[in-house]
Write a protein that holds these residues in place. Sequence first.
Motif, short mmCIF file in Angstrom:
data_model
loop_
_atom_site.label_atom_id
_atom_site.label_comp_id
_atom_site.label_asym_id
_atom_site.label_seq_id
_atom_site.Cartn_x
_atom_site.Cartn_y
_atom_site.Cartn_z
N GLU A 179 -11.62 -23.10 -18.19
CA GLU A 179 -12.58 -23.25 -17.10
C GLU A 179 -12.88 -21.90 -16.47
O GLU A 179 -14.04 -21.50 -16.34
CB GLU A 179 -12.05 -24.22 -16.06
CG GLU A 179 -13.09 -24.55 -15.00
CD GLU A 179 -12.66 -25.69 -14.11
OE1 GLU A 179 -13.52 -26.52 -13.77
OE2 GLU A 179 -11.47 -25.75 -13.74
N TYR A 180 -11.85 -21.18 -16.07
CA TYR A 180 -12.01 -19.82 -15.57
C TYR A 180 -10.66 -19.13 -15.61
O TYR A 180 -9.61 -19.76 -15.76
CB TYR A 180 -12.60 -19.79 -14.16
CG TYR A 180 -11.76 -20.43 -13.09
CD1 TYR A 180 -10.90 -19.66 -12.28
CD2 TYR A 180 -11.81 -21.80 -12.83
CE1 TYR A 180 -10.12 -20.25 -11.28
CE2 TYR A 180 -11.05 -22.39 -11.84
CZ TYR A 180 -10.21 -21.62 -11.07
OH TYR A 180 -9.45 -22.19 -10.08
N ILE A 181 -10.70 -17.81 -15.49
CA ILE A 181 -9.48 -17.00 -15.48
C ILE A 181 -9.55 -16.11 -14.24
O ILE A 181 -10.58 -15.48 -13.98
CB ILE A 181 -9.36 -16.14 -16.75
CG1 ILE A 181 -9.40 -17.04 -18.00
CG2 ILE A 181 -8.07 -15.31 -16.72
CD1 ILE A 181 -9.48 -16.26 -19.30
N THR A 227 -9.15 -26.91 -18.54
CA THR A 227 -9.91 -28.06 -18.07
C THR A 227 -9.05 -29.29 -17.84
O THR A 227 -9.45 -30.21 -17.10
CB THR A 227 -11.03 -28.41 -19.07
OG1 THR A 227 -10.46 -28.56 -20.38
CG2 THR A 227 -12.10 -27.32 -19.10
N ASP A 228 -7.86 -29.34 -18.44
CA ASP A 228 -6.97 -30.49 -18.23
C ASP A 228 -6.11 -30.33 -16.98
O ASP A 228 -5.25 -31.16 -16.69
CB ASP A 228 -6.08 -30.73 -19.45
CG ASP A 228 -5.18 -29.55 -19.78
OD1 ASP A 228 -5.17 -28.57 -19.00
OD2 ASP A 228 -4.49 -29.59 -20.81
N GLY A 229 -6.33 -29.24 -16.23
CA GLY A 229 -5.58 -29.01 -15.00
C GLY A 229 -4.39 -28.09 -15.15
O GLY A 229 -3.83 -27.63 -14.16
N ASN A 230 -3.99 -27.80 -16.39
CA ASN A 230 -2.86 -26.89 -16.61
C ASN A 230 -3.26 -25.45 -16.33
O ASN A 230 -4.43 -25.07 -16.46
CB ASN A 230 -2.35 -27.01 -18.05
CG ASN A 230 -1.56 -28.29 -18.28
OD1 ASN A 230 -0.78 -28.69 -17.43
ND2 ASN A 230 -1.77 -28.93 -19.42
N LYS A 231 -2.27 -24.65 -15.94
CA LYS A 231 -2.48 -23.23 -15.67
C LYS A 231 -1.48 -22.43 -16.49
O LYS A 231 -0.33 -22.84 -16.65
CB LYS A 231 -2.31 -22.93 -14.18
CG LYS A 231 -3.25 -23.70 -13.27
CD LYS A 231 -2.96 -23.41 -11.80
CE LYS A 231 -3.85 -24.23 -10.89
NZ LYS A 231 -3.57 -23.98 -9.45
N TYR A 232 -1.94 -21.29 -16.99
CA TYR A 232 -1.09 -20.45 -17.83
C TYR A 232 -1.12 -19.01 -17.30
O TYR A 232 -2.18 -18.47 -17.01
CB TYR A 232 -1.56 -20.47 -19.28
CG TYR A 232 -1.58 -21.86 -19.89
CD1 TYR A 232 -0.44 -22.40 -20.48
CD2 TYR A 232 -2.73 -22.64 -19.85
CE1 TYR A 232 -0.45 -23.67 -21.04
CE2 TYR A 232 -2.76 -23.91 -20.39
CZ TYR A 232 -1.62 -24.42 -20.98
OH TYR A 232 -1.61 -25.69 -21.52
N THR A 233 0.05 -18.43 -17.22
CA THR A 233 0.15 -17.04 -16.77
C THR A 233 0.04 -16.11 -17.97
O THR A 233 0.70 -16.31 -19.00
CB THR A 233 1.49 -16.80 -16.05
OG1 THR A 233 1.57 -17.67 -14.91
CG2 THR A 233 1.60 -15.35 -15.59
N ILE A 234 -0.82 -15.10 -17.83
CA ILE A 234 -1.03 -14.12 -18.90
C ILE A 234 -0.74 -12.75 -18.32
O ILE A 234 -1.36 -12.33 -17.33
CB ILE A 234 -2.49 -14.17 -19.42
CG1 ILE A 234 -2.87 -15.60 -19.83
CG2 ILE A 234 -2.66 -13.22 -20.60
CD1 ILE A 234 -4.35 -15.76 -20.15
N TYR A 235 0.16 -12.04 -18.92
CA TYR A 235 0.54 -10.72 -18.41
C TYR A 235 -0.35 -9.64 -19.04
O TYR A 235 0.08 -8.82 -19.84
CB TYR A 235 2.02 -10.47 -18.67
CG TYR A 235 2.90 -11.39 -17.85
CD1 TYR A 235 3.17 -11.11 -16.50
CD2 TYR A 235 3.40 -12.57 -18.38
CE1 TYR A 235 3.93 -11.96 -15.72
CE2 TYR A 235 4.17 -13.44 -17.62
CZ TYR A 235 4.43 -13.13 -16.29
OH TYR A 235 5.17 -13.99 -15.52
#
Length: 365
Positions: free
Chosen positions: A147-149, A161-169
């Motif tokens: 969706e966005y970063i 879009t499923d509501g999950n969030k992921y951290t990217i270093y």
Amino acid sequence: MDIAVCDDNLSDREIIRQQLSIYFSDRFIEYNIDSYENGVNLIYSIEDGEYYDIIFLDMYMDKLNGIQVAEKLRNMNYKGKIIFLTATSKYAVESYDVEASGYLVKPHDIDKISMVLDRVLSNYENVHTYQIKKRNSVIQVLYSEIEYIESSNSKCILHRTDGNKYTIYKKLNDIEEEINHRAFLRCHQSYLVNMNKIESVENDFTMKSGDVVPIRTRNLNEIKKEYYNYIEYRGNIAGTTKRLKVFYDKVGGDFEVVKRRLIDEKYVVRFVQCFKNDTAFNELKKALNEELYEKAYLCAHTLKGSSVSLDFGKLYKASSALTETLYNINHNGEDCDKILIDKQFGEVAKEYKNVINSMQIIEED
């Protein structure tokens, strides 16, 4: 991915092309769509070396019907996917004889098309994904699911879009460069947004999830223009809800129904206006005058298909009655009742004129 759409009805060709464009754009699949108004030209193209991964094939066409075209293609050793488009389920069983991958009954619906293509392309590998390293594993996120970063201090957070969030270093600049796709817009120093997931725009972007993504204030107009250009690229045009409702009241349709099916009012306007260039009615009139009843049946069926696709209720009812009469003459051996045919064509002509004249409502300044 190379796609062919073969349908003798201009309105239906445009509708299916637009819905396919949205499907492939949303899934970040590179695509090309060619249109054919009859099966003969499609066969000639394939004989000349053209290849299509998927062919969308109308069932009722002049010269050769969809089954006949598919049989010839299979005899030419065409191994691609064939998906039939039709206003009736009558030939569903026969479609399996030519190894059809799908059978879509009109009116065209983005959800039905998506369901068939999701199944047909379930093993298709050329889909963009973004890889996120997490401990000893790698998570693959489809571009269509981003969706966005947003940038947060020394890391970034990917909102799925499923509501999950992921951290990217990583830095947002590096992620933007890795994704490198037209659908993603750097709208703020700290945000990269998927324009396919935007619901509305004012001074910020409101996403389909309800999240609000800020737009860089000093570049607000420029960024909004870039977004509007992208929407236009996907095929949107201007439209007016109030006028469309009046138009559909006059032609016996339900604007809310057709809007849901054709995605939004912008597409409805485009396809309704496209109907003016369709030749089925004039060809029907000519065929009846010349007493070419098989040709007239095909034309009436085409007009019926356009009417159901665009939800012209009154024209659909009139053309359906004439189509049934002509079908019985050509295929059930019934006697030709010219008085009945003239009466039914008169109803078709009246409702066709009503549709064309009512278009002035949505063409006013």
